[in-house]
Design a protein around this motif. Structure first.
Motif, PDB file in Angstrom:
ATOM      1  N   PRO A  21       0.803  -1.232   0.000  1.00  0.00           N
ATOM      2  CA  PRO A  21       0.000   0.000   0.000  1.00  0.00           C
ATOM      3  C   PRO A  21       0.837   1.283   0.000  1.00  0.00           C
ATOM      4  O   PRO A  21       0.492   2.250  -0.680  1.00  0.00           O
ATOM      5  CB  PRO A  21      -0.840  -0.111   1.273  1.00  0.00           C
ATOM      6  CG  PRO A  21      -0.924  -1.566   1.560  1.00  0.00           C
ATOM      7  CD  PRO A  21       0.387  -2.137   1.085  1.00  0.00           C
ATOM      8  N   ALA A  22       1.927   1.309   0.741  1.00  0.00           N
ATOM      9  CA  ALA A  22       2.761   2.519   0.782  1.00  0.00           C
ATOM     10  C   ALA A  22       3.430   2.759  -0.573  1.00  0.00           C
ATOM     11  O   ALA A  22       3.538   3.901  -1.030  1.00  0.00           O
ATOM     12  CB  ALA A  22       3.810   2.397   1.877  1.00  0.00           C
ATOM     13  N   THR A  23       3.861   1.699  -1.224  1.00  0.00           N
ATOM     14  CA  THR A  23       4.475   1.825  -2.546  1.00  0.00           C
ATOM     15  C   THR A  23       3.448   2.308  -3.557  1.00  0.00           C
ATOM     16  O   THR A  23       3.729   3.187  -4.378  1.00  0.00           O
ATOM     17  CB  THR A  23       5.067   0.474  -3.000  1.00  0.00           C
ATOM     18  OG1 THR A  23       6.038   0.052  -2.038  1.00  0.00           O
ATOM     19  CG2 THR A  23       5.699   0.569  -4.372  1.00  0.00           C
ATOM     20  N   LEU A  24       2.254   1.755  -3.502  1.00  0.00           N
ATOM     21  CA  LEU A  24       1.186   2.152  -4.416  1.00  0.00           C
ATOM     22  C   LEU A  24       0.814   3.620  -4.207  1.00  0.00           C
ATOM     23  O   LEU A  24       0.671   4.376  -5.172  1.00  0.00           O
ATOM     24  CB  LEU A  24      -0.036   1.252  -4.211  1.00  0.00           C
ATOM     25  CG  LEU A  24      -1.165   1.395  -5.204  1.00  0.00           C
ATOM     26  CD1 LEU A  24      -0.683   1.165  -6.633  1.00  0.00           C
ATOM     27  CD2 LEU A  24      -2.273   0.418  -4.874  1.00  0.00           C
ATOM     28  N   GLU A  25       0.703   4.047  -2.960  1.00  0.00           N
ATOM     29  CA  GLU A  25       0.380   5.450  -2.670  1.00  0.00           C
ATOM     30  C   GLU A  25       1.490   6.374  -3.174  1.00  0.00           C
ATOM     31  O   GLU A  25       1.222   7.430  -3.743  1.00  0.00           O
ATOM     32  CB  GLU A  25       0.168   5.662  -1.177  1.00  0.00           C
ATOM     33  CG  GLU A  25      -0.218   7.082  -0.834  1.00  0.00           C
ATOM     34  CD  GLU A  25      -0.452   7.286   0.663  1.00  0.00           C
ATOM     35  OE1 GLU A  25      -0.438   8.455   1.085  1.00  0.00           O
ATOM     36  OE2 GLU A  25      -0.638   6.306   1.388  1.00  0.00           O
ATOM     37  N   ALA A  27       3.481   5.810  -5.680  1.00  0.00           N
ATOM     38  CA  ALA A  27       3.396   5.844  -7.141  1.00  0.00           C
ATOM     39  C   ALA A  27       2.284   6.782  -7.594  1.00  0.00           C
ATOM     40  O   ALA A  27       2.465   7.564  -8.528  1.00  0.00           O
ATOM     41  CB  ALA A  27       3.158   4.435  -7.688  1.00  0.00           C
ATOM     42  N   VAL A  28       1.146   6.715  -6.948  1.00  0.00           N
ATOM     43  CA  VAL A  28       0.018   7.593  -7.302  1.00  0.00           C
ATOM     44  C   VAL A  28       0.409   9.060  -7.137  1.00  0.00           C
ATOM     45  O   VAL A  28       0.157   9.886  -8.015  1.00  0.00           O
ATOM     46  CB  VAL A  28      -1.226   7.256  -6.444  1.00  0.00           C
ATOM     47  CG1 VAL A  28      -2.284   8.339  -6.565  1.00  0.00           C
ATOM     48  CG2 VAL A  28      -1.802   5.911  -6.853  1.00  0.00           C
ATOM     49  N   LEU A  29       1.051   9.393  -6.030  1.00  0.00           N
ATOM     50  CA  LEU A  29       1.454  10.783  -5.783  1.00  0.00           C
ATOM     51  C   LEU A  29       2.486  11.250  -6.808  1.00  0.00           C
ATOM     52  O   LEU A  29       2.402  12.373  -7.312  1.00  0.00           O
ATOM     53  CB  LEU A  29       2.005  10.929  -4.368  1.00  0.00           C
ATOM     54  CG  LEU A  29       0.987  10.777  -3.246  1.00  0.00           C
ATOM     55  CD1 LEU A  29       1.676  10.761  -1.889  1.00  0.00           C
ATOM     56  CD2 LEU A  29      -0.067  11.870  -3.311  1.00  0.00           C
ATOM     57  N   ALA A  30       3.450  10.393  -7.124  1.00  0.00           N
ATOM     58  CA  ALA A  30       4.479  10.757  -8.109  1.00  0.00           C
ATOM     59  C   ALA A  30       3.878  10.951  -9.494  1.00  0.00           C
ATOM     60  O   ALA A  30       4.198  11.918 -10.198  1.00  0.00           O
ATOM     61  CB  ALA A  30       5.568   9.696  -8.145  1.00  0.00           C
ATOM     62  N   ILE A  31       2.988  10.057  -9.891  1.00  0.00           N
ATOM     63  CA  ILE A  31       2.362  10.150 -11.209  1.00  0.00           C
ATOM     64  C   ILE A  31       1.453  11.374 -11.291  1.00  0.00           C
ATOM     65  O   ILE A  31       1.465  12.101 -12.287  1.00  0.00           O
ATOM     66  CB  ILE A  31       1.587   8.848 -11.525  1.00  0.00           C
ATOM     67  CG1 ILE A  31       2.588   7.707 -11.745  1.00  0.00           C
ATOM     68  CG2 ILE A  31       0.674   9.022 -12.730  1.00  0.00           C
ATOM     69  CD1 ILE A  31       1.959   6.334 -11.775  1.00  0.00           C
ATOM     70  N   ALA A  32       0.685  11.619 -10.241  1.00  0.00           N
ATOM     71  CA  ALA A  32      -0.231  12.769 -10.240  1.00  0.00           C
ATOM     72  C   ALA A  32       0.520  14.091 -10.341  1.00  0.00           C
ATOM     73  O   ALA A  32       0.010  15.054 -10.911  1.00  0.00           O
ATOM     74  CB  ALA A  32      -1.096  12.746  -8.985  1.00  0.00           C
ATOM     75  N   ALA A  50      -2.028  -1.057 -14.208  1.00  0.00           N
ATOM     76  CA  ALA A  50      -2.590  -0.418 -15.405  1.00  0.00           C
ATOM     77  C   ALA A  50      -3.423   0.812 -15.057  1.00  0.00           C
ATOM     78  O   ALA A  50      -3.495   1.757 -15.836  1.00  0.00           O
ATOM     79  CB  ALA A  50      -3.435  -1.427 -16.179  1.00  0.00           C
ATOM     80  N   GLY A  51      -4.037   0.830 -13.904  1.00  0.00           N
ATOM     81  CA  GLY A  51      -4.865   1.959 -13.495  1.00  0.00           C
ATOM     82  C   GLY A  51      -4.071   3.165 -13.033  1.00  0.00           C
ATOM     83  O   GLY A  51      -4.621   4.260 -12.912  1.00  0.00           O
ATOM     84  N   LEU A  52      -2.771   2.997 -12.798  1.00  0.00           N
ATOM     85  CA  LEU A  52      -1.969   4.117 -12.324  1.00  0.00           C
ATOM     86  C   LEU A  52      -1.902   5.241 -13.340  1.00  0.00           C
ATOM     87  O   LEU A  52      -1.818   6.411 -12.973  1.00  0.00           O
ATOM     88  CB  LEU A  52      -0.552   3.646 -11.969  1.00  0.00           C
ATOM     89  CG  LEU A  52      -0.450   2.740 -10.751  1.00  0.00           C
ATOM     90  CD1 LEU A  52       0.976   2.225 -10.599  1.00  0.00           C
ATOM     91  CD2 LEU A  52      -0.902   3.474  -9.501  1.00  0.00           C
ATOM     92  N   ILE A  53      -1.979   4.923 -14.616  1.00  0.00           N
ATOM     93  CA  ILE A  53      -1.902   5.948 -15.654  1.00  0.00           C
ATOM     94  C   ILE A  53      -3.074   6.924 -15.554  1.00  0.00           C
ATOM     95  O   ILE A  53      -2.974   8.068 -15.983  1.00  0.00           O
ATOM     96  CB  ILE A  53      -1.815   5.290 -17.050  1.00  0.00           C
ATOM     97  CG1 ILE A  53      -1.282   6.279 -18.074  1.00  0.00           C
ATOM     98  CG2 ILE A  53      -3.143   4.715 -17.470  1.00  0.00           C
ATOM     99  CD1 ILE A  53      -0.918   5.649 -19.396  1.00  0.00           C
TER     100      ILE A  53
END
Length: 90
Positions: A21-25, A27-32, A50-53
């Motif tokens: 979960p911390a890695t996913l969060e 990634a979301v913040l970096a991509i956003a 795939a949903g991170l994009i």
């Protein structure tokens, strides 16, 4: 491990495993917050990666993949060759 004979696990997520979960969060913040997103080596068919994009809000998306995807800008050359050419022009 040659020293202790323990099984060495690669730092990857295997198919069917949950993402940390911390890695996913992170990634979301970096991509956003990115103004350019380069995605390489994926058809964007496997979730949740795939949903991170979907979190990308910038205007410069580059997708490098050997097979067709749903996105318009696609580079179908090997990633190593593309980055070597980019590095030679920077």
């Amino acid at each position: 491990c040659p020293s202790c004979s323990a099984v060495v696990r690669p730092d990857i997520v295997f198919y069917g495993e949950a993402l940390d979960p911390a890695t996913l969060e992170g990634a979301v913040l970096a991509i956003a917050g990115a103004d350019m997103l380069i995605v390489g080596g994926t058809s964007l068919a496997v979730y949740p990666a795939a949903g991170l994009i979907d979190y990308y809000q910038g205007g410069r998306l580059v997708l490098m993949n050997a097979t067709p995807t749903l996105y318009d800008l696609i580079i179908r050359e090997p990633i190593g060759r593309v980055f070597a050419q980019i590095q030679g022009h920077v």
